[in-house]
Design an enzyme around this catalytic site. Structure first.
Site, PDB file in Angstrom:
ATOM      1  N   LYS A 114       0.822  -1.216   0.000  1.00  0.00           N
ATOM      2  CA  LYS A 114       0.000   0.000   0.000  1.00  0.00           C
ATOM      3  C   LYS A 114       0.852   1.261   0.000  1.00  0.00           C
ATOM      4  O   LYS A 114       0.433   2.284  -0.524  1.00  0.00           O
ATOM      5  CB  LYS A 114      -0.986  -0.018   1.174  1.00  0.00           C
ATOM      6  CG  LYS A 114      -2.053  -1.090   0.986  1.00  0.00           C
ATOM      7  CD  LYS A 114      -3.405  -0.762   1.589  1.00  0.00           C
ATOM      8  CE  LYS A 114      -4.412  -1.802   1.115  1.00  0.00           C
ATOM      9  NZ  LYS A 114      -5.722  -1.729   1.724  1.00  0.00           N
ATOM     10  N   LYS A 196      -4.649 -10.731  -6.358  1.00  0.00           N
ATOM     11  CA  LYS A 196      -5.924 -10.986  -5.671  1.00  0.00           C
ATOM     12  C   LYS A 196      -7.010 -10.010  -6.145  1.00  0.00           C
ATOM     13  O   LYS A 196      -6.711  -8.881  -6.536  1.00  0.00           O
ATOM     14  CB  LYS A 196      -5.744 -10.937  -4.137  1.00  0.00           C
ATOM     15  CG  LYS A 196      -5.849  -9.577  -3.516  1.00  0.00           C
ATOM     16  CD  LYS A 196      -6.113  -9.637  -1.999  1.00  0.00           C
ATOM     17  CE  LYS A 196      -6.396  -8.211  -1.510  1.00  0.00           C
ATOM     18  NZ  LYS A 196      -6.882  -8.083  -0.177  1.00  0.00           N
ATOM     19  N   LYS A 199     -11.124  -4.719  -3.801  1.00  0.00           N
ATOM     20  CA  LYS A 199     -12.101  -3.630  -3.936  1.00  0.00           C
ATOM     21  C   LYS A 199     -11.515  -2.437  -4.656  1.00  0.00           C
ATOM     22  O   LYS A 199     -12.197  -1.718  -5.355  1.00  0.00           O
ATOM     23  CB  LYS A 199     -12.472  -3.108  -2.531  1.00  0.00           C
ATOM     24  CG  LYS A 199     -13.411  -3.953  -1.764  1.00  0.00           C
ATOM     25  CD  LYS A 199     -13.931  -3.115  -0.592  1.00  0.00           C
ATOM     26  CE  LYS A 199     -14.165  -3.960   0.625  1.00  0.00           C
ATOM     27  NZ  LYS A 199     -13.036  -3.980   1.556  1.00  0.00           N
TER      28      LYS A 199
HETATM   29  P1  ATP Z   1      -8.851  -3.055  -0.203  1.00  0.00           P
HETATM   30  O1  ATP Z   1      -8.750  -3.330  -1.675  1.00  0.00           O
HETATM   31  O2  ATP Z   1      -9.522  -1.752   0.117  1.00  0.00           O
HETATM   32  O3  ATP Z   1      -7.571  -3.275   0.521  1.00  0.00           O
HETATM   33  P2  ATP Z   1      -9.939  -5.687   0.201  1.00  0.00           P
HETATM   34  O4  ATP Z   1     -10.795  -6.043  -0.965  1.00  0.00           O
HETATM   35  O5  ATP Z   1      -8.609  -6.318   0.296  1.00  0.00           O
HETATM   36  O6  ATP Z   1      -9.870  -4.128   0.357  1.00  0.00           O
HETATM   37  P3  ATP Z   1     -10.648  -5.931   3.041  1.00  0.00           P
HETATM   38  O7  ATP Z   1     -11.717  -5.117   3.642  1.00  0.00           O
HETATM   39  O8  ATP Z   1      -9.237  -5.540   3.306  1.00  0.00           O
HETATM   40  O9  ATP Z   1     -10.830  -6.040   1.456  1.00  0.00           O
HETATM   41  O10 ATP Z   1     -10.856  -7.449   3.454  1.00  0.00           O
HETATM   42  C1  ATP Z   1     -12.003  -7.997   4.043  1.00  0.00           C
HETATM   43  C2  ATP Z   1     -11.846  -9.497   4.146  1.00  0.00           C
HETATM   44  O11 ATP Z   1     -11.879 -10.090   2.847  1.00  0.00           O
HETATM   45  C3  ATP Z   1     -10.526  -9.958   4.762  1.00  0.00           C
HETATM   46  O12 ATP Z   1     -10.757 -11.052   5.623  1.00  0.00           O
HETATM   47  C4  ATP Z   1      -9.695 -10.378   3.590  1.00  0.00           C
HETATM   48  O13 ATP Z   1      -8.765 -11.369   3.939  1.00  0.00           O
HETATM   49  C5  ATP Z   1     -10.759 -10.935   2.662  1.00  0.00           C
HETATM   50  N1  ATP Z   1     -10.381 -10.818   1.258  1.00  0.00           N
HETATM   51  C6  ATP Z   1     -10.111  -9.690   0.578  1.00  0.00           C
HETATM   52  N2  ATP Z   1      -9.832  -9.936  -0.716  1.00  0.00           N
HETATM   53  C7  ATP Z   1      -9.933 -11.289  -0.860  1.00  0.00           C
HETATM   54  C8  ATP Z   1      -9.746 -12.184  -1.966  1.00  0.00           C
HETATM   55  N3  ATP Z   1      -9.448 -11.733  -3.171  1.00  0.00           N
HETATM   56  N4  ATP Z   1      -9.933 -13.497  -1.754  1.00  0.00           N
HETATM   57  C9  ATP Z   1     -10.274 -13.967  -0.526  1.00  0.00           C
HETATM   58  N5  ATP Z   1     -10.436 -13.182   0.557  1.00  0.00           N
HETATM   59  C10 ATP Z   1     -10.279 -11.862   0.408  1.00  0.00           C
END
Ligand code: ATP
Ligand code: LTN
Length: 332
Positions: A114, A196, A199
């Protein structure tokens, strides 16, 4: 609360949940409510470690809260609240920060990623993000933390911080365990299946949002990047197909062997369409429930207000003991 193990987890209101958030984390939160005491939280304080538009953050926080309810989090069974409503998280975070080493935080891969991505705003909150996450968990002395695999390193740090605190001040914190599902712990981007699904991806075709409508979902799966073979099978090097199989498996309950035989002799086009339809059908009831809940603002407010009261009552007992342990003078 009865004498069951305690679960804690959180999700950032940085946008609408993706299929990755859903399959990797949130989806598992619902069944856990039957076996454990569960505490779930929308972590708005974590979200501001990267710049957020205040109007959008407020909306995303309320939407995330309603979405968790639409995904089956039941406020009668679990405590569901918004992080910034419960002051003990910030209070404990300070103390834990004083028991965390600069070197430990520097090794966090999420911080490295990040800070590269937001090079113009490498703020102290981004650096100490895992300390606040440890505080979220330890303020409730949680036993288990259901997360996607990307959060494993943060959880190991939370355990190390707890252990160090226990050594310095006497046994107090439980050491929280990660709870990571076998299938779908890392759902990959549809456009670059080595990354991965996230969002904050700029390419909307890379990400399925759980509120996307059926046509959008099918269109995104049709465009998913795969490989130049034409065989639906799970194998090293077939990242795109492996990802689609994982997604299909987690929404239909079919295992990989069943999926391979279902699509043997068929092309990727048929497979992608089937994945799109299965995902859209699976998500449909969530969309409907979300629409119903978000129309009832007064009910949502009642839920998050009561959730915060319960969370404060629970965590206050623990954080007051921590204050005593570190030598702060009693307020009363
Ligand atoms: P950002 O992109 O803003 O960092 P993010 O999509 O990674 O957000 P978080 O709010 O950080 O989402 O994560 C919420 C939950 O979803 C966490 O438990 C994280 O491990 C899980 N998670 C996020 N992305 C994935 C993915 N691609 N596959 C499986 N689990 C995920
Ligand atoms: N860092 C997590 C969100 C999060 C969390 C938590 C998860 C904040 N506090 C406590 C589990 C327990 C993320 O980005 N997914």
């Amino acid at each position: 609360m009865e004498d069951k193990k305690l679960i804690f987890s959180g999700i950032q209101p940085t946008g609408t949940f993706t299929l990755g958030n859903y399959i990797g984390a949130v989806r598992n939160w619902k069944p856990l409510q039957e076996e454990y005491n569960c505490i779930y939280c929308v972590v708005d304080m974590h979200a501001i470690t990267v710049r957020q538009d205040p109007v959008k953050l407020r909306q995303n926080t309320l939407n995330s809260y309603a979405l968790l309810m639409a995904c089956g989090i039941d406020v009668e069974k679990s405590i569901l609240f918004i992080q910034s409503h419960v002051k003990t998280h910030a209070e404990l975070s300070w103390i834990l920060g004083c028991n965390t080493q600069f070197g430990e935080l520097s090794r966090m891969t999420q911080f490295k990623d990040k800070s590269q991505k937001h090079a113009d705003d490498v703020n102290a909150g981004l650096f100490t993000y895992p300390v606040l996450m440890a505080a979220d968990i330890l303020a409730y002395n949680a036993d288990l933390v259901p997360v996607g695999v990307d959060q494993k390193q943060h959880l190991e740090l939370a355990r190390n911080i707890a252990q160090r605190f226990n050594q310095r001040y006497g046994d107090f914190f439980k050491l929280p365990e990660p709870y990571i599902s076998e299938i779908g712990a890392k759902v990959m981007s549809l456009q670059d299946p080595t990354k991965k699904m996230s969002k904050s991806d700029e390419n909307p075709n890379a990400v399925i949002l759980i509120l996307d409508d059926k046509d959008t979902i099918i269109r995104k799966f049709k465009r998913a990047v795969t490989d130049s073979e034409a065989e639906v099978c799970y194998r090293d090097g077939k990242d795109g197909i492996n990802n689609l199989m994982t997604i299909y498996s987690s929404v239909t309950g079919k295992n990989f062997a069943e999926i391979e035989s279902e699509f043997s002799g068929k092309g990727y086009g048929d497979f992608k369409l089937a994945v799109g339809e299965a995902v859209a059908d699976h998500l449909e009831p969530i969309r409907t429930e979300f629409a119903r809940l978000s129309a009832d603002k007064a009910y949502l407010k009642k839920c998050y207000t009561e959730g915060a009261e319960k969370a404060l009552r629970y965590s206050q007992r623990i954080v007051s003991k921590v204050y005593r342990k570190v030598g702060f003078v009693d307020r009363t």
